[in-house]
Design a protein around this motif. Structure first.
Motif, PDB file in Angstrom:
ATOM      1  N   ALA A 124      49.819  10.748  55.813  1.00 42.10           N
ATOM      2  CA  ALA A 124      49.591  12.094  55.275  1.00 42.10           C
ATOM      3  C   ALA A 124      48.589  12.893  56.092  1.00 42.10           C
ATOM      4  N   TRP A 125      48.816  14.211  56.147  1.00 44.34           N
ATOM      5  CA  TRP A 125      47.841  15.143  56.681  1.00 44.34           C
ATOM      6  C   TRP A 125      46.985  15.642  55.518  1.00 44.34           C
ATOM      7  N   PHE A 126      45.686  15.572  55.654  1.00 44.73           N
ATOM      8  CA  PHE A 126      44.756  16.091  54.651  1.00 44.73           C
ATOM      9  C   PHE A 126      43.572  16.671  55.417  1.00 44.73           C
ATOM     10  N   CYS A 127      42.578  17.190  54.732  1.00 42.84           N
ATOM     11  CA  CYS A 127      41.499  17.888  55.423  1.00 42.84           C
ATOM     12  C   CYS A 127      40.727  17.008  56.399  1.00 42.84           C
ATOM     13  N   GLY A 128      40.841  15.703  56.285  1.00 46.55           N
ATOM     14  CA  GLY A 128      40.124  14.807  57.186  1.00 46.55           C
ATOM     15  C   GLY A 128      40.807  14.550  58.515  1.00 46.55           C
ATOM     16  N   ASN A 129      42.093  14.895  58.640  1.00 49.48           N
ATOM     17  CA  ASN A 129      42.788  14.604  59.902  1.00 49.48           C
ATOM     18  C   ASN A 129      43.720  15.725  60.374  1.00 49.48           C
ATOM     19  N   ALA A 130      43.682  16.883  59.721  1.00 55.70           N
ATOM     20  CA  ALA A 130      44.622  17.961  60.048  1.00 55.70           C
ATOM     21  C   ALA A 130      44.027  19.032  60.953  1.00 55.70           C
ATOM     22  N   GLY A 131      42.804  18.850  61.407  1.00 51.33           N
ATOM     23  CA  GLY A 131      42.137  19.856  62.232  1.00 51.33           C
ATOM     24  C   GLY A 131      40.823  20.242  61.593  1.00 51.33           C
ATOM     25  N   ASP A 132      40.064  21.050  62.278  1.00 48.55           N
ATOM     26  CA  ASP A 132      38.761  21.458  61.755  1.00 48.55           C
ATOM     27  C   ASP A 132      38.923  22.249  60.473  1.00 48.55           C
ATOM     28  N   TRP A 133      38.356  21.709  59.403  1.00 44.20           N
ATOM     29  CA  TRP A 133      38.443  22.361  58.101  1.00 44.20           C
ATOM     30  C   TRP A 133      37.524  23.559  58.093  1.00 44.20           C
ATOM     31  N   PRO A 134      37.853  24.697  57.549  1.00 39.44           N
ATOM     32  CA  PRO A 134      39.095  24.993  56.839  1.00 39.44           C
ATOM     33  C   PRO A 134      40.178  25.589  57.733  1.00 39.44           C
ATOM     34  N   ASP A 177      59.909   8.953  35.623  1.00 42.26           N
ATOM     35  CA  ASP A 177      59.835  10.183  36.398  1.00 42.26           C
ATOM     36  C   ASP A 177      59.356  11.298  35.476  1.00 42.26           C
ATOM     37  N   PRO A 178      58.024  11.379  35.251  1.00 48.00           N
ATOM     38  CA  PRO A 178      57.517  12.328  34.264  1.00 48.00           C
ATOM     39  C   PRO A 178      57.802  13.773  34.648  1.00 48.00           C
ATOM     40  N   VAL A 179      58.109  14.569  33.651  1.00 50.83           N
ATOM     41  CA  VAL A 179      58.331  15.999  33.835  1.00 50.83           C
ATOM     42  C   VAL A 179      57.435  16.751  32.866  1.00 50.83           C
ATOM     43  N   GLY A 180      57.251  18.013  33.135  1.00 50.49           N
ATOM     44  CA  GLY A 180      56.435  18.849  32.274  1.00 50.49           C
ATOM     45  C   GLY A 180      57.223  19.375  31.099  1.00 50.49           C
ATOM     46  N   PRO A 181      56.659  20.394  30.423  1.00 50.36           N
ATOM     47  CA  PRO A 181      57.335  20.986  29.263  1.00 50.36           C
ATOM     48  C   PRO A 181      58.585  21.768  29.668  1.00 50.36           C
ATOM     49  N   ASP A 182      59.359  22.177  28.679  1.00 48.41           N
ATOM     50  CA  ASP A 182      60.601  22.917  28.920  1.00 48.41           C
ATOM     51  C   ASP A 182      60.372  24.352  29.384  1.00 48.41           C
ATOM     52  N   THR A 183      59.225  24.934  29.050  1.00 47.33           N
ATOM     53  CA  THR A 183      58.896  26.303  29.444  1.00 47.33           C
ATOM     54  C   THR A 183      57.426  26.371  29.830  1.00 47.33           C
ATOM     55  N   GLY A 184      57.041  27.487  30.409  1.00 45.87           N
ATOM     56  CA  GLY A 184      55.643  27.676  30.755  1.00 45.87           C
ATOM     57  C   GLY A 184      55.432  28.895  31.623  1.00 45.87           C
ATOM     58  N   GLU A 185      54.206  29.073  32.108  1.00 44.98           N
ATOM     59  CA  GLU A 185      53.867  30.190  32.979  1.00 44.98           C
ATOM     60  C   GLU A 185      53.663  29.745  34.422  1.00 44.98           C
ATOM     61  N   ASP A 186      53.224  28.512  34.622  1.00 42.68           N
ATOM     62  CA  ASP A 186      52.925  28.002  35.958  1.00 42.68           C
ATOM     63  C   ASP A 186      53.831  26.837  36.307  1.00 42.68           C
ATOM     64  N   ARG A 187      54.204  26.748  37.582  1.00 44.62           N
ATOM     65  CA  ARG A 187      54.974  25.609  38.076  1.00 44.62           C
ATOM     66  C   ARG A 187      54.018  24.570  38.653  1.00 44.62           C
ATOM     67  N   THR A 188      54.502  23.359  38.768  1.00 47.34           N
ATOM     68  CA  THR A 188      53.703  22.257  39.272  1.00 47.34           C
ATOM     69  C   THR A 188      53.917  22.073  40.763  1.00 47.34           C
ATOM     70  N   GLY A 189      52.820  21.870  41.467  1.00 37.57           N
ATOM     71  CA  GLY A 189      52.856  21.478  42.869  1.00 37.57           C
ATOM     72  C   GLY A 189      52.360  20.048  42.976  1.00 37.57           C
ATOM     73  N   ARG A 190      52.878  19.297  43.926  1.00 38.64           N
ATOM     74  CA  ARG A 190      52.501  17.886  44.063  1.00 38.64           C
ATOM     75  C   ARG A 190      52.158  17.525  45.489  1.00 38.64           C
ATOM     76  N   GLY A 191      51.335  16.469  45.615  1.00 35.74           N
ATOM     77  CA  GLY A 191      51.136  15.805  46.886  1.00 35.74           C
ATOM     78  C   GLY A 191      49.956  16.213  47.732  1.00 35.74           C
ATOM     79  N   GLY A 192      49.238  17.275  47.366  1.00 32.87           N
ATOM     80  CA  GLY A 192      48.114  17.701  48.182  1.00 32.87           C
ATOM     81  C   GLY A 192      48.567  18.366  49.473  1.00 32.87           C
ATOM     82  N   SER A 193      47.610  18.689  50.337  1.00 31.28           N
ATOM     83  CA  SER A 193      47.957  19.342  51.602  1.00 31.28           C
ATOM     84  C   SER A 193      46.871  19.120  52.638  1.00 31.28           C
ATOM     85  N   TRP A 194      47.115  19.640  53.833  1.00 34.39           N
ATOM     86  CA  TRP A 194      46.166  19.547  54.933  1.00 34.39           C
ATOM     87  C   TRP A 194      44.850  20.249  54.606  1.00 34.39           C
ATOM     88  N   LEU A 195      44.852  21.182  53.674  1.00 35.87           N
ATOM     89  CA  LEU A 195      43.674  21.966  53.336  1.00 35.87           C
ATOM     90  C   LEU A 195      42.789  21.295  52.290  1.00 35.87           C
TER      91      LEU A 195
END
Length: 139
Positions: free
Chosen positions: A35-45, A87-105
């Motif tokens: 994985a790329w995360f803030c420790g190996n993806a380049g000078d943060w931020p 394979d857990p899922v969220g509720p049937d409706t809502g205002e926000d969507r889910t993001g997963r896995g983190g990122s380089w930032l």
């Protein structure tokens, strides 16, 4: 989460993310190879996302299911239904969507299979992406 875990039960598909490895420090034995995360993806931020496939794939053959960019999911963000779920899922409706896995930032602690973030469906960011997938019958 199911796709990111690829049959594992640990915090990453490469093993356990230890408490001492949750920030941006290097090296990170659980994440450096996968994985790329803030420790190996380049000078943060000022780091950047990287081309897919430069790190090791999980057992399902998926690259970058942790780190690199957060992945939008179809799930609405909310509390899980109590109990065990494969394979857990969220509720049937809502205002926000889910993001997963983190990122380089983000810190290493965000690059866990079970980690979830939340954003409005209209949002965009340089650390957010999506993976096309399909459920149902395949021909």
């Amino acid at each position: 989460e199911y796709a990111a875990r690829a049959g594992t039960t640990t915090s990453t598909y490469n093993g356990v993310l230890k408490a001492s490895q949750t920030e941006c420090q290097q090296p990170n034995s659980a994440l450096d190879d996968i994985a790329w995360f803030c420790g190996n993806a380049g000078d943060w931020p000022d780091g950047v996302s990287h081309p897919v496939g430069l790190k090791q794939a999980n057992a399902f053959g998926l690259y970058d299911s942790l780190g690199n960019v957060w992945e939008w999911t179809w799930d609405w963000y909310g509390e899980y239904v109590p109990g065990v779920a494969v394979d857990p899922v969220g509720p049937d409706t809502g205002e926000d969507r889910t993001g997963r896995g983190g990122s380089w930032l983000y810190f290493a602690r965000h690059a866990r299979s079970a980690n979830r973030g939340t954003d409005h469906p209209e949002d965009s960011a340089r650390s957010l992406g999506m993976r096309i997938g399909r459920t149902g019958v395949f021909w």
